[in-house]
Design a protein around this motif. Structure first.
Motif, PDB file in Angstrom:
ATOM      1  N   GLY A   1      -1.197   2.964  13.758  1.00 37.91           N
ATOM      2  CA  GLY A   1      -2.373   3.646  13.367  1.00 37.91           C
ATOM      3  C   GLY A   1      -3.704   2.952  14.273  1.00 37.91           C
ATOM      4  N   ALA A   2      -5.092   3.291  13.931  1.00 37.06           N
ATOM      5  CA  ALA A   2      -5.911   3.102  14.760  1.00 37.06           C
ATOM      6  C   ALA A   2      -6.206   1.450  15.253  1.00 37.06           C
ATOM      7  N   GLY A   3      -5.807   0.740  14.294  1.00 35.27           N
ATOM      8  CA  GLY A   3      -5.745  -0.927  14.422  1.00 35.27           C
ATOM      9  C   GLY A   3      -5.049  -1.270  15.625  1.00 35.27           C
TER      10      GLY A   3
ATOM     11  N   LEU B   1     -15.380   4.926  11.987  1.00 38.72           N
ATOM     12  CA  LEU B   1     -15.689   6.021  12.261  1.00 38.72           C
ATOM     13  C   LEU B   1     -16.156   6.896  10.879  1.00 38.72           C
ATOM     14  N   TRP B   2     -15.369   6.593   9.878  1.00 35.22           N
ATOM     15  CA  TRP B   2     -15.705   7.393   8.534  1.00 35.22           C
ATOM     16  C   TRP B   2     -16.930   6.874   7.736  1.00 35.22           C
ATOM     17  N   SER B   3     -17.566   5.698   8.457  1.00 34.19           N
ATOM     18  CA  SER B   3     -18.904   5.254   7.764  1.00 34.19           C
ATOM     19  C   SER B   3     -20.178   5.796   8.731  1.00 34.19           C
TER      20      SER B   3
ATOM     21  N   GLY C   1      -1.134  -1.477  12.547  1.00 38.57           N
ATOM     22  CA  GLY C   1      -2.444  -0.973  12.487  1.00 38.57           C
ATOM     23  C   GLY C   1      -2.806   0.103  11.852  1.00 38.57           C
ATOM     24  N   THR C   2      -2.275   0.166  10.410  1.00 40.67           N
ATOM     25  CA  THR C   2      -2.526   1.488   9.642  1.00 40.67           C
ATOM     26  C   THR C   2      -3.014   0.995   8.157  1.00 40.67           C
ATOM     27  N   SER C   3      -3.865   1.495   8.000  1.00 39.16           N
ATOM     28  CA  SER C   3      -4.244   1.160   6.378  1.00 39.16           C
ATOM     29  C   SER C   3      -3.459   1.947   5.271  1.00 39.16           C
ATOM     30  N   GLY C   4      -2.543   2.740   5.616  1.00 40.28           N
ATOM     31  CA  GLY C   4      -1.744   3.268   4.401  1.00 40.28           C
ATOM     32  C   GLY C   4      -2.397   4.051   3.556  1.00 40.28           C
TER      33      GLY C   4
ATOM     34  N   LEU D   1       2.718  -4.913  10.387  1.00 39.93           N
ATOM     35  CA  LEU D   1       1.964  -5.797  11.412  1.00 39.93           C
ATOM     36  C   LEU D   1       0.662  -5.296  11.183  1.00 39.93           C
ATOM     37  N   ASN D   2      -0.362  -6.033  10.623  1.00 38.89           N
ATOM     38  CA  ASN D   2      -1.674  -5.543  10.430  1.00 38.89           C
ATOM     39  C   ASN D   2      -2.752  -6.693  10.081  1.00 38.89           C
ATOM     40  N   LEU D   3      -4.126  -6.256  10.564  1.00 37.88           N
ATOM     41  CA  LEU D   3      -4.972  -7.571  10.516  1.00 37.88           C
ATOM     42  C   LEU D   3      -5.073  -7.884   9.112  1.00 37.88           C
TER      43      LEU D   3
ATOM     44  N   ALA E   1      -7.915  -1.102  18.436  1.00 35.70           N
ATOM     45  CA  ALA E   1      -9.050  -1.593  17.937  1.00 35.70           C
ATOM     46  C   ALA E   1      -9.417  -2.711  19.103  1.00 35.70           C
ATOM     47  N   GLU E   2      -8.513  -3.360  19.531  1.00 32.16           N
ATOM     48  CA  GLU E   2      -8.531  -4.363  20.620  1.00 32.16           C
ATOM     49  C   GLU E   2      -8.878  -3.841  21.828  1.00 32.16           C
ATOM     50  N   SER E   3      -8.529  -2.594  22.132  1.00 27.78           N
ATOM     51  CA  SER E   3      -8.936  -1.752  23.328  1.00 27.78           C
ATOM     52  C   SER E   3     -10.331  -1.101  23.166  1.00 27.78           C
TER      53      SER E   3
ATOM     54  N   MET F   1       1.688  12.623  15.773  1.00 26.97           N
ATOM     55  CA  MET F   1       1.604  13.330  14.673  1.00 26.97           C
ATOM     56  C   MET F   1       0.386  13.976  14.387  1.00 26.97           C
ATOM     57  N   HIS F   2      -0.776  13.466  14.869  1.00 23.22           N
ATOM     58  CA  HIS F   2      -2.049  13.937  14.587  1.00 23.22           C
ATOM     59  C   HIS F   2      -2.556  14.645  15.832  1.00 23.22           C
ATOM     60  N   GLY F   3      -1.758  14.904  16.823  1.00 19.94           N
ATOM     61  CA  GLY F   3      -2.349  15.564  18.022  1.00 19.94           C
ATOM     62  C   GLY F   3      -2.873  14.684  18.996  1.00 19.94           C
TER      63      GLY F   3
ATOM     64  N   PRO G   1      -4.368  -9.969  14.484  1.00 15.69           N
ATOM     65  CA  PRO G   1      -4.601  -9.097  15.486  1.00 15.69           C
ATOM     66  C   PRO G   1      -3.260  -8.463  16.248  1.00 15.69           C
ATOM     67  N   ALA G   2      -3.424  -7.146  16.482  1.00 10.55           N
ATOM     68  CA  ALA G   2      -2.337  -6.837  17.146  1.00 10.55           C
ATOM     69  C   ALA G   2      -1.703  -7.378  18.237  1.00 10.55           C
ATOM     70  N   THR G   3      -2.569  -7.624  18.978  1.00  9.11           N
ATOM     71  CA  THR G   3      -2.449  -8.116  20.323  1.00  9.11           C
ATOM     72  C   THR G   3      -1.535  -9.464  20.373  1.00  9.11           C
TER      73      THR G   3
ATOM     74  N   THR H   1     -11.974   1.791  14.547  1.00  9.45           N
ATOM     75  CA  THR H   1     -10.745   2.409  13.420  1.00  9.45           C
ATOM     76  C   THR H   1     -11.643   3.270  12.561  1.00  9.45           C
ATOM     77  N   PHE H   2     -10.975   3.766  11.422  1.00 10.27           N
ATOM     78  CA  PHE H   2     -11.748   4.739  10.487  1.00 10.27           C
ATOM     79  C   PHE H   2     -12.369   4.150   9.443  1.00 10.27           C
ATOM     80  N   ARG H   3     -11.650   3.266   8.815  1.00 12.16           N
ATOM     81  CA  ARG H   3     -12.130   2.652   7.696  1.00 12.16           C
ATOM     82  C   ARG H   3     -12.560   1.240   7.361  1.00 12.16           C
ATOM     83  N   ASP H   4     -12.514   0.776   8.629  1.00 14.87           N
ATOM     84  CA  ASP H   4     -13.067  -0.745   8.594  1.00 14.87           C
ATOM     85  C   ASP H   4     -14.352  -0.871   8.795  1.00 14.87           C
TER      86      ASP H   4
HETATM   87  N1  APR Z   1      -4.783  -5.552  14.773  1.00 14.37           N
HETATM   88  C1  APR Z   1      -4.089  -4.988  13.725  1.00 14.37           C
HETATM   89  N2  APR Z   1      -4.585  -4.120  12.831  1.00 14.37           N
HETATM   90  C2  APR Z   1      -5.972  -3.818  12.991  1.00 14.37           C
HETATM   91  C3  APR Z   1      -6.880  -4.557  13.747  1.00 14.37           C
HETATM   92  C4  APR Z   1      -6.084  -5.185  14.947  1.00 14.37           C
HETATM   93  N3  APR Z   1      -7.170  -5.760  15.676  1.00 14.37           N
HETATM   94  N4  APR Z   1      -8.189  -4.074  13.519  1.00 14.37           N
HETATM   95  C5  APR Z   1      -7.908  -3.312  12.383  1.00 14.37           C
HETATM   96  N5  APR Z   1      -6.861  -3.219  12.044  1.00 14.37           N
HETATM   97  C6  APR Z   1      -6.009  -2.701  10.799  1.00 14.37           C
HETATM   98  C7  APR Z   1      -7.169  -2.466   9.581  1.00 14.37           C
HETATM   99  O1  APR Z   1      -6.869  -3.604   8.944  1.00 14.37           O
HETATM  100  C8  APR Z   1      -6.587  -1.247   9.052  1.00 14.37           C
HETATM  101  O2  APR Z   1      -5.843  -1.544   7.894  1.00 14.37           O
HETATM  102  O3  APR Z   1      -5.956  -1.116  11.180  1.00 14.37           O
HETATM  103  C9  APR Z   1      -5.960  -0.463   9.829  1.00 14.37           C
HETATM  104  C10 APR Z   1      -6.934   0.812  10.459  1.00 14.37           C
HETATM  105  O4  APR Z   1      -6.974   1.708   9.453  1.00 14.37           O
HETATM  106  P1  APR Z   1      -7.651   3.131   9.097  1.00 14.37           P
HETATM  107  O5  APR Z   1      -9.161   2.689   9.870  1.00 14.37           O
HETATM  108  O6  APR Z   1      -7.549   3.724   8.016  1.00 14.37           O
HETATM  109  O7  APR Z   1      -7.050   3.765  10.326  1.00 14.37           O
HETATM  110  P2  APR Z   1      -5.374   4.855  10.330  1.00 14.37           P
HETATM  111  O8  APR Z   1      -4.847   3.972   9.346  1.00 14.37           O
HETATM  112  O9  APR Z   1      -5.045   5.009  11.517  1.00 14.37           O
HETATM  113  O10 APR Z   1      -5.751   6.105   9.522  1.00 14.37           O
HETATM  114  C11 APR Z   1      -5.140   6.982   9.486  1.00 14.37           C
HETATM  115  O11 APR Z   1      -6.659   8.498   9.020  1.00 14.37           O
HETATM  116  O12 APR Z   1      -8.735   9.524   9.430  1.00 14.37           O
HETATM  117  C12 APR Z   1      -7.448   9.901   9.437  1.00 14.37           C
HETATM  118  O13 APR Z   1      -6.509  10.951  11.321  1.00 14.37           O
HETATM  119  C13 APR Z   1      -7.235   9.839  10.798  1.00 14.37           C
HETATM  120  O14 APR Z   1      -5.254   8.953  11.982  1.00 14.37           O
HETATM  121  C14 APR Z   1      -6.159   8.639  11.335  1.00 14.37           C
HETATM  122  C15 APR Z   1      -5.714   8.454   9.613  1.00 14.37           C
END
Ligand code: APR
Length: 232
Positions: free
Chosen positions: A9-11, A27-29, A172-175, A197-199, A14-16, A105-107, A215-217, A20-23
């Motif tokens: 996921g976006a996480g 983006l969603w804020s 790196g996904t918030s699930g 593996l998540n922050l 992040a270090e690139s 999966m999301h294009g 951090p993922a890195t 992310t969306f929900r941190d």
């Molecule tokens: N290393 C690891 N994890 C990280 C880091 C990092 N440096 N920075 C942030 N994260 C984690 C956050 O703790 C969070 O759990 O990455 C996760 C990002 O969560 P979201 O912003 O919700 O992104 P994601 O889970 O990919 O969203 C899923 O939602 O809006 C839709 O289509 C969009 O694909 C996206 C989907």
């Protein structure tokens, strides 16, 4: 040989430098999902949606893969079994980091889709309202990104991979977004070992056998080195 299936996921990006969306400040804020990431939003104001994705496309084009992307490519290269990367991300950083056969999966921001005939082509840097489709010429071009309310891509393939997984990792996904957030349950049903593996803990962390925070890195290269070391 053990098959490894990885959901990112976006996480992981992040270090690139990609948001992310929900941190905090994500983006969603800054944007309303219903305005920029739904088919209804696109009909209502296509210019706003193209502007949103043009900005993300430009940012993604400037971004570089990080150590986590590169570590997953190393795992694909050096693991004796199959390693399948399924990403929710629409950036191209997995491929830029050396990964292959990534399932988006999301294009992807790099592609455009005709809303009228389904034709796909390489997106220009900036997409404009009313852009004609190269195949049918109708002004129905849109980003080839899956919006809320639309079916993610290649789900049958993904479920087939999950059914054969010995190891499943979510990185790196918030699930919080389905169906991706339920992949861990498919993996558990297949008898796979599961790791997050998540922050910080995701919404589905309690479903995983193991969770590593940071951090993922840092966490991803360490996890890959351990996996490769373990298989000798
Ligand atoms: N290393 C690891 N994890 C990280 C880091 C990092 N440096 N920075 C942030 N994260 C984690 C956050 O703790 C969070 O759990 O990455 C996760 C990002 O969560 P979201 O912003 O919700 O992104 P994601 O889970 O990919 O969203 C899923 O939602 O809006 C839709 O289509 C969009 O694909 C996206 C989907």
């Amino acid at each position: 040989m053990e098959k490894i299936v990885i959901l990112t996921g976006a996480g992981i990006s992040a270090e690139s430098g990609l948001g992310t969306f929900r941190d905090e400040g994500g983006l969603w804020s800054q944007h309303r999902i219903e305005d920029v990431a739904t088919p209804e939003g696109f009909v209502r104001n296509p210019g706003l949606v193209h502007g949103f994705y043009n900005a993300r496309r430009a940012q993604a084009a400037r971004a570089r893969p990080n150590a986590a992307h590169r570590a997953l490519a190393r795992l694909q290269r050096d693991w004796p079994g199959e390693v399948v990367i399924v990403t929710q991300n629409v950036d191209g950083l997995h491929e830029a980091g050396g990964a292959e056969a990534v399932i988006h999966m999301h294009g992807t921001l790099a592609r455009a889709l005709c809303g009228a005939c389904g034709h796909r082509w390489d997106a220009p840097e900036e997409m404009a309202v009313g852009e004609p489709c190269p195949a049918c010429d109708r002004p129905a071009a849109r980003p080839d990104v899956v919006w809320f309310g639309e079916m993610p891509y290649r789900m049958d393939e993904i479920y087939d991979h999950l059914a054969e997984a010995s190891v499943f990792a979510a990185i790196g996904t918030s699930g919080q977004v389905y169906p991706a957030a339920a992949f861990v349950h498919e993996a558990i049903a297949s008898g796979a070992r599961t790791v997050e593996l998540n922050l910080e803990p995701s919404m589905s962390v309690s479903s995983f056998d193991e969770a590593r925070f940071g951090p993922a890195t840092e966490t991803v290269p360490a996890w890959v080195t351990e996996l490769l070391g373990r298989q000798g």
